[in-house]
Design an enzyme around this catalytic site. Sequence first.
Site, PDB file in Angstrom:
ATOM      1  N   SER A 114     -15.483  20.242  15.007  1.00 26.94           N
ATOM      2  CA  SER A 114     -15.540  21.512  14.951  1.00 26.94           C
ATOM      3  C   SER A 114     -14.688  22.476  14.200  1.00 26.94           C
ATOM      4  CB  SER A 114     -15.434  22.669  16.559  1.00 26.94           C
ATOM      5  OG  SER A 114     -14.206  22.567  16.251  1.00 26.94           O
ATOM      6  N   GLY A 115     -13.432  23.454  13.582  1.00 23.67           N
ATOM      7  CA  GLY A 115     -12.497  23.556  12.483  1.00 23.67           C
ATOM      8  C   GLY A 115     -12.612  22.918  11.938  1.00 23.67           C
ATOM      9  N   LEU A 116     -11.092  23.006  11.385  1.00 24.18           N
ATOM     10  CA  LEU A 116     -10.259  21.916  10.653  1.00 24.18           C
ATOM     11  C   LEU A 116     -11.220  20.452  10.410  1.00 24.18           C
ATOM     12  CD1 LEU A 116      -8.951  22.027   7.887  1.00 24.18           C
ATOM     13  CD2 LEU A 116      -6.553  21.498   9.970  1.00 24.18           C
ATOM     14  N   GLY A 117     -11.449  19.757  11.712  1.00 20.21           N
ATOM     15  CA  GLY A 117     -12.068  18.625  11.469  1.00 20.21           C
ATOM     16  C   GLY A 117     -12.844  18.317  10.564  1.00 20.21           C
ATOM     17  N   TYR A 138       2.510  25.974  22.849  1.00 20.03           N
ATOM     18  CA  TYR A 138       1.630  25.257  22.095  1.00 20.03           C
ATOM     19  C   TYR A 138       2.539  25.009  20.567  1.00 20.03           C
ATOM     20  CZ  TYR A 138      -0.714  25.380  17.351  1.00 20.03           C
ATOM     21  OH  TYR A 138      -2.059  24.897  16.504  1.00 20.03           O
ATOM     22  N   SER A 146       2.213  22.291  13.357  1.00 23.32           N
ATOM     23  CA  SER A 146       2.343  24.206  13.026  1.00 23.32           C
ATOM     24  C   SER A 146       3.712  24.372  12.128  1.00 23.32           C
ATOM     25  CB  SER A 146       2.057  24.825  14.366  1.00 23.32           C
ATOM     26  OG  SER A 146       2.340  26.202  14.236  1.00 23.32           O
ATOM     27  N   GLY A 180     -11.446  15.486  17.308  1.00 21.25           N
ATOM     28  CA  GLY A 180     -11.523  16.543  16.711  1.00 21.25           C
ATOM     29  C   GLY A 180     -12.565  17.042  15.925  1.00 21.25           C
ATOM     30  N   ALA A 181     -13.298  16.604  15.374  1.00 24.27           N
ATOM     31  CA  ALA A 181     -14.467  16.975  14.871  1.00 24.27           C
ATOM     32  C   ALA A 181     -15.187  17.852  14.382  1.00 24.27           C
ATOM     33  CB  ALA A 181     -14.110  15.333  13.879  1.00 24.27           C
TER      34      ALA A 181
END
Length: 263
Positions: free
Chosen positions: A11-14, A161, A138, A8-9
């Site tokens: 976008s976002g945190l990744g 989730y 989480s 998951g690189a």
Amino acid sequence: MSTVLITGATSGLGRYVAFELVRAGHVVLAHGRDPGRTERLVGELRAEGDAEAFVADLSSLAQVRELGAHVAGAHPDLDVLINNAGVGAGSPGAARELSADGHELRLAVNYLAPVTLTRALLPTLRANTPARIVNVGSVGQDPVDFDDIEFRRGYDGFAAYRRAKFALAAHTFALAEELADTGVAVNVLHPATFMDTAMVREGGVKPWNTVADGAPGVLALATQDLGTGGYFDGTNRARAHETTYDRDVQKRLATVTDQLLAL
């Protein structure tokens, strides 16, 4: 320096973590679902250091296994795995969705995929100790319903989730015990609450934090020896949902997981 696979690189945190790692001199294996976006990301990363693209749809367990085999073959020196990719709660009131294999989507991507990828890469990680597995979890954790693991009754995206993240934490603690004294550390963390990501915005939540706020915890676990079998809130040691530490729950989860992965 390490060779790090981060899922998951794109976008976002990744994405943020990938740039921090490559700038620090690590080899970054950047996973994404979309070939174009993944290649563009790696083009940008290569301006800063050493990076390579790996494409797979984590909602397909066959593609997850192929990803593991591809990475292990191309990078037998892999010593860090960051299971970061995830699917959020979805838009408010959204209906239950299924993965390519017919599993409830959040369970599939947020739990079954990291478990499958970890299993595929464990022989490589064990050959390159000290090695590290970082599971991005989480603080939102709800005990799984073993009588309705696929959440067919009374479905709710946020609850789905949280159940998947509960499972990931319980799995982390059981795996850490299994890998004790092998030189492979495995930890789980809550990076930051409601970071400014597409996942959070889709859920109708106003972001509380930036991805930069969530990165230090991930980076610390990926690059420092912080022990194994831990749960972290950012960079601080914390406690996951108490039931995640229950041996009976862990054993039951392992049995159900094996059944789901064998389907």
